[in-house]
Design an enzyme around this catalytic site. Structure first.
Site, PDB file in Angstrom:
ATOM      1  N   ASP A 316      -7.724  -0.824  10.555  1.00 19.78           N
ATOM      2  CA  ASP A 316      -6.429  -0.913   9.896  1.00 19.78           C
ATOM      3  C   ASP A 316      -5.566  -2.009  10.503  1.00 19.78           C
ATOM      4  O   ASP A 316      -5.581  -2.243  11.715  1.00 19.78           O
ATOM      5  CB  ASP A 316      -5.713   0.440  10.026  1.00 19.78           C
ATOM      6  CG  ASP A 316      -4.354   0.458   9.361  1.00 19.78           C
ATOM      7  OD1 ASP A 316      -4.298   0.222   8.142  1.00 19.78           O
ATOM      8  OD2 ASP A 316      -3.353   0.695  10.062  1.00 19.78           O
ATOM      9  N   GLU A 369      -9.134  -4.764   7.494  1.00 15.45           N
ATOM     10  CA  GLU A 369      -8.020  -4.897   6.563  1.00 15.45           C
ATOM     11  C   GLU A 369      -7.159  -6.033   7.105  1.00 15.45           C
ATOM     12  O   GLU A 369      -6.385  -5.858   8.036  1.00 15.45           O
ATOM     13  CB  GLU A 369      -7.199  -3.607   6.482  1.00 15.45           C
ATOM     14  CG  GLU A 369      -6.126  -3.699   5.390  1.00 15.45           C
ATOM     15  CD  GLU A 369      -4.815  -3.012   5.755  1.00 15.45           C
ATOM     16  OE1 GLU A 369      -3.932  -2.946   4.885  1.00 15.45           O
ATOM     17  OE2 GLU A 369      -4.651  -2.574   6.895  1.00 15.45           O
TER      18      GLU A 369
END
Length: 636
Positions: A316, A369
Site C-alpha cells: 500500500d 500501489e
C-alpha cells in the site's frame, strides 16, 4: 518479586543479524513463545525496547500488576528484554508495562510480535501458537508456474467485513470459517484466479478499513482465530485460487497501545516529524534507515508468506514512501543528502524487502500501489529497479473512468484519452485496478459513473470490463463491481446482493464470469500481457466512430485474438478492419449477448476474410459492431 526465569531464544548470530537489519525471521525470536524449560511449561517473552528503564509482562495471570514478572535486558546492547514465565498457557492475555527513562513515563503496550490479539476495542495481546496441518501441497508445489507473470491474474479485491453479512444475526460479518465455504465457492463460480484481502492484520478502528495497523503479525480477531484464517487460505488453494494480502509498511497509527513512542522514544517512527508523520492520514511513518525497523518490516512480510502460505503482497501507498515531499508543502520536508526529493532509506528498504521475499519463496509476487512516474518499479533490483513483480496502472484507471463518464456523443473528441495508456503500457508490469478507492467518498459506484439510460449504463459497464480484460496487463476488480453494485461501497454494510434478481445486474455478473474464463482460456490474453510483443493496433484513429481495434498475441500466432470496441450506442454494419492473415473470423465473445442483458446484435458464426487491403494490411473483414460493446474474434 521476580517470577521470571532467565532464558533466551537468541544466539549471538541472531543479535548480529538484528543489529545489522538482516534478521528476516524475528517472529521466531521476539514476541511470546510457548515452550518447556527444564521440564517446566510456560512462555518465553522478548521485546525490543532499548531506551526503557524497566519492562514487565502484565496480564490476567498477575492481575495486570507491574513488577511481578519483570523481564531482563540483554547484556549485548541490543535493547532486547526477555525472560521465561512458568505456567503461562495458550490464550493468556498480556501486555508489556514499559517504564521509560524519558520523562519517567509508564506505558502499557501490546506486543509488536503478537500472533493474536483481543477483539477491538480491547487491545491486549494473546499468547498463541497456531497449529494447522496444511493440506495445500499441490498448490504450493505448482505455484511457481500458476503464479507466474505469463499466467492469468484476475484478482477479486475483498473487504471481509462487508462482503456478505448474516442479516438474521444482527448483520454480523462472515467469519473466516464461513468464508472458507461461501467466498471460496463464489470465487470458483466467478472464475477469478486470485483474491486480494484488504488488510486483515489487527487494526483498532473499523473506518480505517484495516489500513491503520497495530498488530502486524496477528490476523484480526474480528473474524476468528489464526487457524481459521489458515483454513480459509487452504480452501482457496485447494480450489486453485491464489491469495494476495494488502500490506501496509508505509505508516501506522499513534494509538496508545501500538508502536508509536514505544519505549518512550521514537523507536519505530522517524524522530523528525518531516519524515515521521503523515499529514494525510494523521499517522506515523516508519524509520526506514533504522536497521532494527527494517528487520521488523521484512520479517513481517516473510511471516505471512511463511506461516500463512500467502502468494503475494500488494504493498500500500508506495508513492508516499518514495518521496520526502509527498503531500507536503514547501518548508514541510527536507531534501535527501543529494538535494533530491527521493526518500533514499525507503527506496533501499523496498529493494531489500523484495529481494528477501523473492529470494525466500518460490512463485510469490509483490504488487506496488504506486501512482507516480517513478522508474522501474516492477523491474528487478539487479537491473536497478525496485524489485516488485507488478505495479498498479493508476493512469489507465483514471483516464478510462474519465472517458466512460463522458456521454457517447462527446467521446469522439476524447479518443486520445482511451488510447493514451498504450504509449506507456509496457514500461512496467501493470495491473489494471478498479479498486475500492474508486467507489467511495462521493465518487459513486462504477455503475453510477456510467452514462445514459439504464440500458446504456449496463452496456457501458460491460464495455468497460470487456475493454479492461482485453487490454494488456493483469486485472483487479473490487467486490460488488462484478454485478454492477449501484450504490457506493459502505464498509459497515453488506454488498447489495439482492440486486442479482434484476436482469441488468445478473447480466454483468455473467459477463465478468465469462471474461475470467476467456482470460484464462486464451493464451493471447495472458502469455505476453506485460510485453509489447503481445499487442498490436489495428486502428486507434477512428475517433469519428469512437471505435478501437487491436490484436492480442501469445507465444503461438494461431492463438491471436482480434478485439473491437464500439464506444457508442450505434450499431455499425459492415465495419471493415484489417486482419493479419487470410481465413475466417470466429466470434468467441460479445458483451452484447442476451445472457449479459445485451441487445443481441451479433456476427455470424464465421466471417469470411477477404483479400481487400485495409488498415495497412493485405487482408480485411467486414463485421457488425454491436452497440456499446466489445467483440472478440479468433482467426481460423
Amino acid at each position: 518479586m521476580n517470577n521470571v526465569i532467565s532464558h533466551s531464544l537468541f544466539t549471538d548470530f541472531d543479535i548480529d543479524l538484528f543489529k545489522a537489519g538482516k534478521h528476516y525471521r524475528l517472529y521466531e525470536k521476539l514476541g511470546a513463545h510457548l515452550l518447556e524449560k527444564d521440564g517446566v511449561k510456560g512462555c518465553y517473552f522478548a521485546v525490543w525496547a532499548p531506551t526503557a528503564k524497566s519492562v514487565s509482562v502484565i496480564g490476567d495471570f498477575n492481575y495486570w500488576l507491574e513488577g511481578d514478572h519483570p523481564l531482563q535486558v540483554r547484556w549485548d546492547e541490543s535493547g532486547i528484554w526477555e525472560g521465561f514465565i512458568p505456567g503461562i498457557e495458550q490464550g493468556t492475555k498480556y501486555k508489556y508495562k514499559i517504564h521509560s527513562h524519558n520523562q519517567d513515563i509508564k506505558t502499557e503496550k501490546a506486543d509488536p510480535f503478537a500472533f493474536f490479539c483481543e477483539q477491538p476495542p480491547q487491545t491486549a495481546s494473546i499468547v498463541w501458537e497456531a497449529k494447522h496441518d496444511w493440506k495445500d501441497n499441490k498448490w504450493m508445489a505448482a505455484r511457481k508456474d500458476t503464479n507466474a507473470l505469463d499466467k492469468p491474474f484476475s484478482v477479486y479485491e475483498v473487504h471481509l467485513g462487508s462482503w456478505r453479512r448474516k442479516i438474521e444475526e444482527s448483520g454480523r460479518a462472515l467469519n473466516y470459517v464461513e468464508l472458507a465455504n461461501e467466498l471460496v465457492n463464489y470465487l470458483k463460480e466467478m472464475h477469478f484466479t486470485h483474491v486480494e484481502f484488504m488488510p486483515i492484520m489487527e487494526y483498532p478502528y473499523d473506518p480505517s478499513w484495516g489500513y491503520q495497523l497495530t498488530g502486524y503479525f496477528a490476523p484480526t480477531s474480528r473474524f476468528g482465530k489464526p487457524e481459521d484464517l489458515m483454513l480459509l487460505i487452504e480452501r482457496l488453494h485447494q480450489e486453485g485460487i491464489g491469495v494476495i494480502l494488502d500490506w501496509v509498511p508505509s505508516h501506522f497509527p499513534d494509538d496508545a497501545h501500538g508502536l508509536g513512542f514505544f519505549d518512550g522514544s521514537h523507536l519505530y517512527e522517524h524522530p523528525d516529524k518531516r519524515r515521521g508523520y503523515h499529514p494525510d492520514w494523521k499517522s506515523l511513518i516508519f524509520n526506514y534507515g533504522r536497521n532494527e525497523v527494517r528487520s521488523f518490516l521484512i520479517s513481517n512480510a516473510i511471516f505471512w508468506l511463511d506461516k500463512y502460505h500467502i502468494d503475494g503482497l500488494r504493498v500500500d501507498a508506495v508513492a508516499s514512501m518514495l518521496y520526502l515531499d509527498y503531500s507536503r508543502k514547501d518548508g514541510e520536508w527536507e531534501p535527501n543528502i543529494y538535494g533530491g526529493r527521493e526518500n533514499l532509506e525507503a527506496i533501499s528498504f523496498l529493494k531489500e524487502m523484495n529481494e528477501a521475499v523473492y529470494g525466500n519463496f518460490e512463485g510469490i509476487q509483490t504488487i506496488a500501489e504506486e501512482s507516480t512516474s517513478y522508474p522501474m518499479v516492477s523491474k528487478p533490483v539487479y537491473l536497478g529497479g525496485l524489485g516488485f513483480g507488478m505495479k498498479w496502472m493508476m493512469g489507465w484507471m483514471h483516464d478510462t473512468l474519465e472517458y466512460f463518464k463522458k456521454e457517447s456523443v462527446h467521446r469522439r473528441y476524447h479518443q486520445n484519452d482511451i488510447t493514451f495508456s498504450m504509449t506507456y503500457a509496457f514500461t512496467e508490469n501493470f495491473m489494471l485496478p478498479l479498486s475500492h478507492d474508486e467507489v467511495v467518498h462521493g465518487k459513486q459506484s462504477l455503475y453510477g459513473r456510467m452514462q445514459g439510460d439504464e440500458w446504456q449504463r449496463f452496456a457501458n459497464l460491460r464495455l468497460l470490463y470487456g475493454y479492461m480484460f482485453t487490454h494488456p496487463g493483469a486485472n483487479l476488480l473490487f467486490m460488488g463491481g462484478e454485478f454492477g453494485q449501484s450504490s457506493e461501497w459502505n464498509f459497515q454494510n453488506s454488498l447489495d446482493w439482492h440486486l442479482l434478481q434484476y436482469d441488468g445486474h445478473k447480466g454483468v455478473q455473467n459477463l465478468v464470469a465469462d471474461l475470467n474464463k476467456l482470460y484464462k482460456k486464451q493464451p493471447a490474453l495472458h502469455e505476453k500481457q506485460f510485453s509489447a510483443e503481445g499487442f498490436q493496433w489495428i486502428n486507434y484513429g477512428d475517433s469519428d466512430n469512437s471505435v478501437l481495434s487491436y490484436i492480442r498475441k501469445g507465444h503461438d500466432a494461431e492463438n491471436d485474438l482480434i478485439i473491437v470496441c464500439n464506444f457508442t450506442p450505434v450499431v455499425r454494419e459492415n465495419y471493415r478492419i484489417g486482419v493479419p492473415r487470410n481465413g475466417k473470423l470466429k466470434q468467441i465473445f460479445n458483451s452484447d449477448f442476451k445472457k449479459y442483458h445485451g441487445s443481441r446484435v451479433s456476427n455470424a458464426k464465421e466471417v469470411k476474410i477477404e483479400a481487400v487491403p485495409y488498415n495497412g494490411r493485405e487482408f480485411s473483414a467486414a463485421i457488425i459492431l454491436p452497440p456499446l460493446a466489445v467483440t472478440v474474434f479468433n482467426i481460423l
